[in-house]
Every structure is written in C-alpha cells, then in structure tokens.
Write an enzyme that holds these catalytic residues in place. Sequence first.
Site, short mmCIF file in Angstrom:
data_model
loop_
_atom_site.label_atom_id
_atom_site.label_comp_id
_atom_site.label_asym_id
_atom_site.label_seq_id
_atom_site.Cartn_x
_atom_site.Cartn_y
_atom_site.Cartn_z
N GLU A 1 105.72 28.38 48.49
CA GLU A 1 105.89 27.41 49.58
C GLU A 1 106.62 26.20 49.00
O GLU A 1 106.00 25.34 48.38
CB GLU A 1 104.54 27.01 50.17
CG GLU A 1 103.76 28.16 50.79
CD GLU A 1 104.40 28.73 52.04
OE1 GLU A 1 105.40 28.15 52.51
OE2 GLU A 1 103.92 29.76 52.53
N CYS B 1 105.84 18.84 53.45
CA CYS B 1 106.93 19.82 53.37
C CYS B 1 107.52 20.06 54.75
O CYS B 1 108.67 20.48 54.88
CB CYS B 1 106.46 21.12 52.73
SG CYS B 1 104.99 21.81 53.51
#
Length: 520
Positions: A275, A309
């Site tokens: 990720e 993110c």
Amino acid sequence: MAAKTKKTHGVASKNQIFRALGLKAKMKGANCGGEWFAGSKDYLETVNPTNGEVLARIEQASAADYEKVMKQARKAFAAWRAVPAPKRGEVVRQVGHALREKKAMLGALVSLEMGKIYTEGLGEVQEMIDICDFAVGLSRNLSGPTLQSERPKHRMMEQWHPLGVVGIISAFNFPVAVWAWNTALAWVCGDATLWKPSSKAPLCAIACQNIVSEVFRANGLPEGLSCVTIGRGSTIGERLINDHDIPLVSATGSTRMGKRIGAVVGARLGRSILELGGNNAIIISDKADLTGALASAFFGAVGTAGQRCTSTRRLIIQEKVYDTFLKKLIGNYKRVKIGDPLDPATLMGPLIDEGAVADYEKAIAAAKEQGGKVLYGGKVMKPFGVPTFVQPTIIEIENKAQIVQNETFAPVLYVMKYRKFEQALKLHNDVPQGLSSAVYTDSVGEAEAFMSYLGSDCGIANVNIGTSGAEIGGAFGGEKETGGGRESGSDAWKMYMRRQTNTINWGGEVHLAQGVEFKA
C-alpha cells in the site's frame, strides 16, 4: 525542549493516557504477549509533534530479540491454526470489545503521538473496531466453492488453509488502523502476526499490543500470536522482509520503500501486500453539486494535514465553475484553525516532524519554479515554538509539472481546469500513482464513464464522495505505483491464506483427466 502546550482541552492529559494504556516514560521494544524485552541498548525517542516534547524512550529490538520473537510466533502459529475459525473469531470479537472500552484514550494517544485531530484519532480506532466486527463474521465464511468435475463420481472443491506468520510494516499516518486491518483478518484466518510499527509512532503500537495481549491471556492462548518488534529498518525491517518463515509481508509506506520490499520478498518467492503512494484527484464537473464537492475537497486536502495516502492532492475543475469553486474553497481554508490536535476547536494539527515540513517547503518552491501560482498558504507556523505546523496550501499549476507527478505528503493541493470531460479523464490518469479517485457530477453519463474501463485507473473510484476515507467493507488498495495490494474488506482475506484444490474419487474407478488412457 520546546515550550509545551497547555493541558489538553477536556480530552485527557498525557499522564491519563499513559496510565490507561500501560505506557511508561521508558520501555522496551519487543513483545510476544508477555513481558516486554530488548537488549540493544539503542534507544528511540518518540516526540510529540505538537510541541517537541519527548514522550518516551524505547529500547529498540536487536537481531537476537527478533529471533526470539519469531521463534515464539512460529510456535504459536502451529497451535492457533488448529483452533476452529469461529473460535478464532470469538477471540477477535473480544479484541474489538476491548478496543471499544479503550477508544477514547487510544484515540487521544493517536493525536498525541501522530498529530491528527482528536475526532480523526477516534475515527481511526473505530476502523479497528469495525474490522474486528468484519473479521468475526468472516470467521464463519472462509469458504471455497465446490466445482464440477469432468470425471464421473468425483468431487472437486477448493479449501483455504492458514498461511503462517504474517509480517506487518505500518506507517506513521495511520499508526493503529492499518495494523488492525491486517491482524484481524490474519488472526481469523489462523495466522500469527509480527508487527514492525513506524519509528515515528511506537507508543501506539505498544498500547495496541497491551490491549490485545490482555485478551489473549484471558483466553489461555499461547504467547506469539501477536508480536511487536520496534527497531531500526536495517536491523528489524531487513530481517523481516528476508525471513523465509514469513510467507506474507504487508507493508504501507512510500513507493520507494515498496519497490525495495517487493523486490526482496519476491526474490524469495514470498507474497507482499503493498500500500504505497497516492496522487488522488477529484474531477469537479460543471454538472456537480458544488456544496458537496466543496466539503469533500476541503476534508480530502486538509484532513490529517494532508498526511493520508488517500488525501486529495489534485482538483481538476471544469472551467465554467473554476473561479466560483476556488473562491469558496479558499474561504474555507482561511477559516481553518491550526493548533493543538487535542483541542476540539482545532481543524488541522502539525506535520509529523521537521523533515515533513522541509518536504512541504521544497514542494512549494518547486511548484513556483515549474510555473505554479500559490493561491493560498505556503507558510510555516510556530504556534508552540516548534516548526511543525504549516498553512494548508492551494497552488494553481499544470498537471504535467514534475512536482504534480510526485506525491507531496503534506497539505498541498494542486488545482487545474478542463474544458471537456474526456480531457479531465486524461489529466486524472496521467500520473504514476493509482490509489483513490473521485468525480463530482450529476450526469449519469459522466459518472458511468468515470467508473468504466475508459475512466479512472485507480483501485478506488468514487462518485459524489471524496477520495479520503474508506469503509472497511471494501477491499482497500491501488494500482500502478501504489503497489497493487488489497487490504481490509471484500475478499482481501484470501491473501492471508493458502489455496488448495481438492479432488475426491468416491466411485472407486480411476478416470484420468482429459480422457487420457494409460494402461499396461
């Protein structure tokens, strides 16, 4: 030491948080569920980004500590995989209940150590609770299909078995939730876990481990099901990613870090869930509800001080509504209260450290050099004597500028205009990253185009909601330089198990597949 902030505003004091979560001013950084230990004599200081205060000193795990932890984790896995999955789910249910009881203090700790505002700290703990609830249901549904065999009186099916010890490397910006996404699934799947938390938020990891260990001990479970090693990347991280006894490494962080981990784990034919960076955009159509678009863009860009993110990094705005929308957005930016994240009136806390502030300043300077125009913000602030606070910033710039092509992990929002929707889609996809994306439009055609194979190339594509903030029920992850990994909901659980195809001959007579004849 920098000047301290005033006593927290009705939430909890540092001492109250520490007492509630079993934290001390000096601790050790390795744990398998019992006593904390470490033998490195190498200490890590964790600092409150709001005021520069050293919160605690932690003796980091050594190479020998890592081996001790892994030995215990392997032993625990051998026992845990034999426990029926619904029984494993019951333990995770109890973990979720324990998190509910500690939600207020753990949320406050996230704010204290990481700097996100208290409501976001609470929201992060709620994500942990939600994934535990999801995992409990999943524990009774780790199912594989029965398949149709071409051979008479044969049955073919798939099974899913526990995988092993799962390694988890987490980032500072979600110091508890991302770990929970992985561990809750891994535990119900029959795996043990080894967590290397960010060195910028180790107290959050210690607190989580204390909560979980108490639940596991109450259930008479062996030490090693949940393990933590706080240490240097060169000591702990390298051993973890090179360890053949860890079949799966789930890592959250930068694209640069992910490339390193993916290469090392792949070289030993292990699995990785990566990720990595995002460069998330919202397309704002002239057919959109601008009120909703404004709320989503505002939170997406300013929330967590741009350190998600999934933070909104780019706005691609139709030229007819460009000026109107930006005027309203700048108005919101002017009203942002910047300060102590534990003050309920604060809307934006600090960046994690002075290095992050330096990156913020470099990005703004680069944007100016590459033709960008600062519409709002761009300044470093020192409300508590330390330069970790910045103004949320809006920069008008072209999408092709090099700085726009890179993720800036700070509250810097790049804005640009488009004329036709096809142009907006091209601008949207023309970056190396592919995590989260959104379009604001009331046009069915534009919405469907955005979600089609011709539209967003991201792992997450939303219509009339923003890029930031994901429910745990959906698989979370992205494409391209975001890494391709998937965590949390949907069928992400399959990464934490090994698949097995079974064929059973219940008729006695041997039939070879594809009609092959082979007789002496």
